[in-house]
Enzyme design. Structure first.
Site, PDB file in Angstrom:
ATOM      1  CG  ASP A 448      37.394  47.013  39.982  1.00 28.48           C
ATOM      2  OD1 ASP A 448      37.836  48.129  39.641  1.00 28.48           O
ATOM      3  OD2 ASP A 448      37.757  45.945  39.456  1.00 28.48           O
ATOM      4  CG  ASP A 516      43.881  46.013  36.067  1.00 27.03           C
ATOM      5  OD1 ASP A 516      43.828  45.662  37.261  1.00 27.03           O
ATOM      6  OD2 ASP A 516      42.875  46.353  35.416  1.00 27.03           O
TER       7      ASP A 516
END
Ligand code: GLA
Length: 692
Positions: A448, A516
């Site tokens: 990430d 997301d």
């Protein structure tokens, strides 16, 4: 690529040609990018009247394939330098061409400043994509600054009009496709954030304004780079258009020291006929054949625990989720953020990559064993380029982050960016990851990157601006090193969702986290935009809870699954809160996905639309998978049949799980009757198999 004439070269792909020629001043003009031309045909381009600029006003803008900042150039420059004495104009002389099979390299020099510039074109036998890059060699004793050094400038033919398609977005709303008339003058988009960004993706398509999904020529380019970047499109009043794409951003310059060389990342371009679908398909096939490290693999159905637990992680709860995920048919269990250091919330622990002793008193071993015992692979979340100021790492090395003297250190999500352009920080990062993967039987890493750069400085460095490029180059180096040391590990690229999706990162990762935002309705647009460039084989898609935690929208389980089945299906909901019937239905849908998975992940995708029904079709060999989604019906109208594409008109197709048989010709001319329920959020996943 044989040399056609002394000063004209043709770059040939299976169906297209790109032709460049030098004028008397050694300027490299783009003469043709379109259908394939023979040697003789290409040579005759020189007989066409050259566009005659009005001398007092017009220059050579948007006509040069190598477009250095120099005389008669007032438009965008693909190459702009600054010599140590302040000179900025380049006066390039052509020196020679190197031609090999599938590679052409044209070499130039600025004799006074002894700067070598090379443009390089590479082709492949199975794609019309042309890869290009720029190389620079400084043979002088002073450094030279590259203010702009684009990988390629692509010259388009003159068209009746120009329409620009591109992808913009933001966190939770990535890859939103827009198609607009190209404005006169210069249109720029890119990223100054340190990474590819949610806001723009390094891809564009141009057509004359009349292309449809399935008809018309389209010119499309990409940039394989995950740091800052810029694409500029110039449209002159005389309707000449060129696209220039490269790494870096204003006002950052790259310094090439005495005796040093520099090479740009790749920019690729493809000309296709057959509308936007053919253009997207060309990119997908190129990615599958030439970009991804393991394209032949099928990506497993993964389970990710983030939305279920967020930071509230412990070994027992993860194990319980793993049990449910395995029962549903998931093949890879990924434990997300919160397992390490003091990371019980987003304010601490980033940088301390050892298991939290309260949460994992015996380390990660028992959980990994449990997951492996269930027949699943084990994956883990990391964010190696980051640090929380509240961490042991930062307390020990406060100078390891990007910062500037006398400036604040702006935090985003309570974190700062590590200066991995520094050799010692890069070495630390590689070592930490290597140890994590050596000490634990980890099969998959979700890598990430959750914030953009601010106060991007490097006190004490000779050329602090080098950090921008250095960050990305060292990121690539570490990923490459980790892959080499741990060849069984697969990697997912994530940056708060889809903030780092490009052909640079895809050359060294196996899939990406698309967004997301896991709301299935929003995902239809996000995924359709994504599919303009990137294949379903890399597009991570989770089925999560309803109402969706991000949008609060309530969407039925089948609809959520059917949308997610258009990519690399995954489950990301709180399975402990799902009812028995939801768990059972989930397992059925995972099994249904596995039936069509090779077709979705390795097949050819087409966007489908009929009335209010949207969908995607995938084809591979004798198999066709159709996914269709309709949010609601206006005025109670019936759903029209959904026309399919690329099927054998003479063949019959059996619909799996039913006794329905369809004719290819009818599916193409009239469509597939989906028999969707009349309710809102109706959806279908249909598998068709061609009969002998
Ligand atoms: C980012 C990612 C999410 C999740 C969180 C964890 O937002 O995109 O999927 O991993 O970080 O902090």
């Amino acid at each position: 690529m044989p040399k056609r004439e002394p000063r004209i070269w043709t770059v040939d792909t299976p169906n297209t040609s790109y032709v460049v020629a030098l004028d008397d001043e050694d300027r490299l003009h783009g003469l043709h990018w379109g259908p394939a031309l023979t040697t003789e045909q290409a040579a005759s381009l020189l007989d066409l009247p050259a566009p005659a600029p009005r001398p007092a006003t017009d220059g050579l803008d948007a006509r040069l394939d190598l477009s250095p900042g120099s005389a008669l150039r007032w438009g965008q420059n693909g190459l702009q330098v600054r010599f140590a004495d302040g000179t900025r104009d380049l006066e390039l002389r052509f020196t020679h061409a190197e031609t090999e099979e599938r590679r052409l390299r044209l070499q130039f020099e600025d004799p006074h400043y002894r700067l070598d510039i090379a443009v390089e074109y590479t082709t492949r036998p199975d794609t019309d994509v042309i890869e290009r890059r720029l190389s620079v060699r400084n043979r002088k004793t002073e450094p030279v600054e590259l203010v702009r050094a684009d990988s390629a400038t692509w010259v388009l033919p003159r068209l009746e009009g120009y329409r620009l398609s591109r992808l913009h977005g933001e966190w939770g709303a990535e890859t939103q496709l827009t198609r607009n008339e190209l404005a006169y003058g210069e249109t720029h988009f890119g990223s100054r954030r340190g990474l590819t960004s949610h806001q723009a993706n390094p891809w564009l398509a141009l057509d004359d304004g009349t292309a449809t999904e399935h008809t018309g020529p389209v010119w499309s380019t990409t940039l394989a780079w995950s740091g800052t970047w810029r694409i500029g499109v110039e449209r002159t009043v005389a309707d000449r258009v060129a696209v220039s794409a490269g790494a870096g951003h204003d006002p950052v310059a790259i310094t090439v020291g005495p005796g040093e060389s520099w090479q740009s990342p790749l920019s690729s371009g493809v000309y296709t006929e057959g509308g936007f679908a053919a253009s997207a398909d060309a990119w997908h096939q190129y990615a599958l054949a030439h970009v991804l490290p393991h394209p032949e693999e099928l990506r497993p159905v993964l389970y990710n625990s983030w939305e279920a637990t967020e930071f509230d992680i412990d070994a027992d709860r993860q194990a319980a989720l793993a049990d449910k995920a395995a029962a549903m048919g998931c093949e890879l269990f990924v434990m997300d953020d919160g397992w390490f250091g003091a990371r019980t919330h987003d304010g601490a622990g980033l940088g301390d990559w050892t298991p939290n002793p309260d949460r994992f008193p015996k380390g990660l071993g028992p959980l990994i064993e449990h997951v492996h015992g269930l027949g699943m692979r084990f994956g883990i979340w990391v964010e190696p380029e980051m640090v929380n100021p509240d961490s042991d790492l930062y307390r020990a090395h406060p100078d390891w982050v990007y910062h500037q003297p006398h400036r604040r250190r702006t935090e985003m999500r309570n974190q700062l960016v590590l200066n991995i352009a520094r050799t010692d920080v890069r070495a630390w990062m590689e070592d930490r990851l290597d140890r994590l993967l050596t000490e634990n039987e980890i099969d998959f890493v979700k890598w990430d990157m959750n914030r953009s750069f601010t106060e991007a400085g490097w006190p004490g460095a000779e050329h602090p601006d080098d950090l921008w490029e250095g960050h990305t180059r060292n990121l690539y180096r570490v990923i490459d090193a980790i892959r080499e040391k741990h060849p069984h590990v697969r990697i997912e690229s994530c940056a708060s969702g889809g903030g780092r999706v490009d052909f640079g990162i895809l050359g060294r990762t196996d899939q990406v986290w698309t967004s997301d935002n896991t709301d299935a309705v929003d995902r239809i647009d996000i995924q359709e935009g994504f599919a303009q460039v990137y294949p379903a084989r890399v597009m991570g898609t989770w089925v999560t809870d309803s109402p969706n935690p991000f949008t609060r929208r309530e969407v039925p389980l089948d609809f959520r699954f059917h949308v997610a089945m258009a990519g690399v299906l995954a489950v990301g909901g709180d399975l402990e809160a799902w009812s028995e019937s939801e768990l059972e239905r989930g397992a059925e849908l995972v099994a249904a996905y596995k039936e069509v998975r090779p077709t979705v992940q390795h097949g050819r995708r087409t966007t489908l639309r009929a009335g209010e029904v949207r969908g995607a079709q995938f084809r591979l060999g004798d198999e066709v998978a159709v996914l269709a989604w309709r949010r609601g019906r206006s005025f109670g109208h019936d759903d029209p049949p959904l026309r399919l594409h690329g099927l054998d008109p003479a063949a019959r197709y059996r619909e799996a799980g039913t006794d329905r048989v369809h004719h290819g010709a009818v599916l193409a001319a009239h469509g597939l009757h989906l028999r969707l329920a009349p309710d809102d959020y109706a959806s279908a996943a249909i598998r068709l198999v061609k009969e002998d």
